[in-house]
Structure formats: structure tokens, C-alpha cells
Design a protein around this motif. Structure first.
Motif: not given
Length: 125
Positions: A33-37, A46-50, A61-67, A69-80
């Protein structure tokens, strides 16, 4: 936008739910379980990884999940602002800094601040 990321403990679940009878499984299947809050919106992804698909908890793995997340679920943020646990043993800190620099160089966010928690204080909301 403020994000917190971390791996949680593995979850276990039966590997054959169609097994007849109340027999307990000797080795349950593991699920990572990898979570981005997203603290600003009070939402979490939450990413569920079998266990068969897991490549570990390393920096790739961490960078792949983060990328993803930002590509598909980001809100167009300019400051992170990103809070991570302090995983020096897996060398994630260096690669997270390089990934952050790459994102800013490509103008994906204007600024990206990465905060590593003090060792032993790795619990998020």
C-alpha cells in the motif's frame, strides 16, 4: 498544494476466495500500500500493489507512483510541498531530489519543496 507520501505496512488477504469451507490459509497473499495524501483537499489516493507485481519499495517504485499521481490526479498545482519519510537506506532521498528538479525544470510545477521527516517520526495524518 501540500502532499504527504509513504508506504504503509503490507495487507494480507486470502489468495483463493473460492476455497470451500472455513479453512485458514497458510500463506495469505500480500498487498503493498502506497498512499499519497492531498492535505489541502483532505483526499488520499492509495496504490494497491499485489505481491506478484511489486518491484519493491525503492526509489523507482516511489517515483513511478508519484509521476502517475501528478499526471493523472494532480490538480494543476504550481507550487508543491511534498512530505516524505526519511529513507536513506534505500537511497530514495537523492532520487526524489533529482525527480523534483526534473519536474521544476520541465515547468510542471513552478516550485517544489521536498521535506524529509526526522528519522523515527514517519507518521502522517
Amino acid at each position: 498544494m501540500h502532499y504527504s507520501i509513504d508506504f504503509a505496512q503490507q495487507m494480507h488477504f486470502p489468495s483463493n476466495p473460492l476455497q470451500p469451507g472455513p479453512v485458514y490459509f497458510l500463506t495469505p497473499r500480500k498487498c503493498g500500500l502506497f498512499g499519497v495524501s492531498c492535505e489541502g483537499l483532505q483526499k488520499q489516493l492509495n496504490f494497491l500493489i499485489d505481491e506478484g507485481m511489486s518491484s519493491g519499495k525503492g526509489s523507482n517504485a516511489v517515483i513511478s507512483y508519484m509521476h502517475h499521481f501528478f499526471t493523472h490526479f494532480g490538480v494543476g498545482e504550481t507550487d508543491v510541498d511534498l512530505h516524505c519519510d526519511n529513507c536513506t537506506g534505500q537511497n530514495q532521498n537523492n532520487f526524489m531530489l533529482w525527480y523534483g528538479a526534473w519536474r521544476v525544470a520541465h515547468k510542471l510545477p513552478s516550485t517544489l519543496n521536498i521535506h524529509f521527516l526526522i528519522a523515527g517520526h514517519t507518521k502522517f495524518a
